[in-house]
Design an enzyme around this catalytic site. Structure first.
Site, mmCIF file in Angstrom:
data_model
loop_
_atom_site.group_PDB
_atom_site.id
_atom_site.type_symbol
_atom_site.label_atom_id
_atom_site.label_comp_id
_atom_site.label_asym_id
_atom_site.label_seq_id
_atom_site.Cartn_x
_atom_site.Cartn_y
_atom_site.Cartn_z
ATOM 1 N N GLY A 21 -25.479 8.986 5.281
ATOM 2 C CA GLY A 21 -24.552 7.888 5.025
ATOM 3 C C GLY A 21 -24.927 7.097 3.791
ATOM 4 O O GLY A 21 -25.822 7.480 3.027
ATOM 5 N N GLN A 22 -24.224 5.983 3.605
ATOM 6 C CA GLN A 22 -24.403 5.183 2.382
ATOM 7 C C GLN A 22 -25.843 4.680 2.243
ATOM 8 O O GLN A 22 -26.440 4.776 1.181
ATOM 9 C CB GLN A 22 -23.436 3.986 2.387
ATOM 10 C CG GLN A 22 -23.434 3.224 1.062
ATOM 11 C CD GLN A 22 -22.835 1.826 1.173
ATOM 12 O OE1 GLN A 22 -22.583 1.335 2.269
ATOM 13 N NE2 GLN A 22 -22.625 1.188 0.047
ATOM 14 N N ASP A 36 -28.696 14.285 10.451
ATOM 15 C CA ASP A 36 -27.332 13.749 10.542
ATOM 16 C C ASP A 36 -26.519 14.770 11.331
ATOM 17 O O ASP A 36 -27.013 15.859 11.622
ATOM 18 C CB ASP A 36 -26.738 13.530 9.130
ATOM 19 C CG ASP A 36 -25.704 12.406 9.131
ATOM 20 O OD1 ASP A 36 -24.743 12.487 9.925
ATOM 21 O OD2 ASP A 36 -25.860 11.454 8.356
ATOM 22 N N TYR A 65 -17.123 -3.755 16.015
ATOM 23 C CA TYR A 65 -18.401 -3.480 15.351
ATOM 24 C C TYR A 65 -19.374 -4.645 15.537
ATOM 25 O O TYR A 65 -20.541 -4.445 15.888
ATOM 26 C CB TYR A 65 -18.106 -3.241 13.860
ATOM 27 C CG TYR A 65 -19.297 -3.054 12.975
ATOM 28 C CD1 TYR A 65 -20.077 -1.912 13.046
ATOM 29 C CD2 TYR A 65 -19.626 -4.019 12.019
ATOM 30 C CE1 TYR A 65 -21.155 -1.735 12.188
ATOM 31 C CE2 TYR A 65 -20.699 -3.846 11.163
ATOM 32 C CZ TYR A 65 -21.467 -2.706 11.253
ATOM 33 O OH TYR A 65 -22.530 -2.529 10.395
HETATM 34 N N1 SER Z 1 -20.491 -3.707 5.400
HETATM 35 C C1 SER Z 1 -20.214 -3.517 6.801
HETATM 36 C C2 SER Z 1 -18.777 -3.340 7.064
HETATM 37 O O1 SER Z 1 -17.977 -3.726 6.270
HETATM 38 C C3 SER Z 1 -20.702 -4.683 7.570
HETATM 39 O O2 SER Z 1 -21.965 -4.437 8.061
HETATM 40 O O3 SER Z 1 -18.441 -2.842 8.079
#
Ligand code: SER
Length: 315
Positions: A12-13, A35, A143
């Site tokens: 990932g990033q 991954d 989230y």
């Molecule tokens: N950068 C993340 C998002 O935008 C936040 O942790 O989901």
């Protein structure tokens, strides 16, 4: 013997750059990337790699035992915008992967964990400016709810089972080596790509949406530095506030115009605006600065310069 590190979500990033930094520091053979799919050429050729689903306890345990892993960095997660579309999948991935590593540490199969939290743990009732370490949170996104719950579990496992888990609340992260995916702060990466490709960007956040942000080099340095700090210096076992800069779309656009004078931007806010509006505009990270000497290096001007130069050199 050198410590052995496992990274879950290495492609990932954040994981991509973290893996390379840890391989550089600890020796490539001591850093096992994993991954659910293969990574880029550099990831695959620079050291060990395992296909691994972070929600599969048995599979992680097998890899941990095989390589005699000491530390795990859990970077697999579903981010804010995607999580709003798939709430149950996000909850399952974000929570089960965390329980897997916490329980491995509880069983003393690993010694140390890094798990990222986020500014998304804060919500609309949180003080927006200089958001304190300890404050009203009430996250309003799927989230954010998973990150807040995760923080509570990290602190619980530390207190109850003496699990050495460490965490930071990352702000929006800006990187050129890897694109982000599914986040609300992703516009601050896309804008550089579009500026170079088309001189033009349509922002999905309104021009004045002020959010905390950080250049990836700072984020990687913060992560490794927290993991290297003596355990007894750490006073926060939920997650540390972490900050570098705050800016709105119109300010990042202005900083791009300094390098690309005919760059233009327009604004078409979508569902991600409501997510951004629920988050802080700036963060008080004095605990991180006091406990483990955190100091950021990149402001907006330096970030813009680094992004444009590096993206240009890729094309
Ligand atoms: N950068 C993340 C998002 O935008 C936040 O942790 O989901």
């Amino acid at each position: 013997m050198a410590k052995k590190i496992l990274i879950l979500g290495a492609c990932g990033q954040i994981g991509t750059e973290l893996t390379m930094a840890l391989r550089e520091k600890n020796g490539a053979d001591n850093v096992i990337a994993s991954d659910i799919r293969e990574g880029n050429e550099k990831m695959m050729s620079s050291g060990p790699f395992e296909i691994l689903d972070a929600t599969n306890y048995q599979a992680i345990e097998d890899v941990v035992m095989y390589y005699e892993i000491d530390e795990v960095y859990l970077m697999a997660a579903m981010l804010s915008a995607t999580a709003e579309k798939f709430p149950m999948r996000a909850w399952n991935l974000n929570m089960n992967s965390l329980f897997n590593v916490l329980n491995l540490a509880k069983e003393r199969k690993i010694n140390k964990i890094f798990w990222p939290s986020s500014i998304a743990v804060f919500g609309p009732n949180t003080p927006k400016e200089d958001t304190p370490q300890h404050t009203l949170m009430e996250p309003s996104t799927v989230y954010g709810i998973s990150k807040q719950a995760g923080e509570r579990w990290c602190e619980y496992y530390f207190k109850k089972f003496n699990v050495d888990v460490r965490s930071v609340r990352y702000p929006g992260l800006i990187s050129w080596k890897t694109q982000p995916g599914g986040g609300t702060t992703d516009y601050a990466v896309e804008i550089y790509h579009k500026a170079l490709a088309n001189n033009y960007y349509t922002s999905f956040l309104s021009e004045d949406t002020l959010l905390p942000m950080m250049f990836m080099d700072d984020a990687i340095r913060a992560t490794i530095s927290l993991m290297e700090t003596d355990s007894n210096k750490l006073t926060i076992r939920s997650s540390y506030n972490l900050a570098a800069m705050s800016f709105a779309p119109k300010e990042i656009a202005a900083s791009i115009v300094e390098h690309i004078p005919d760059f233009t931007i327009n604004y078409e806010p979508d569902f991600r605006q409501a997510i951004a509006d629920s988050w802080p505009s700036s963060i008080d990270d004095s605990k991180a600065r006091a406990d483990w000497n955190w100091e950021h290096k990149f402001d907006l001007a330096k970030t813009t310069k680094a992004m444009l130069e590096n993206l240009r050199s890729l094309s």
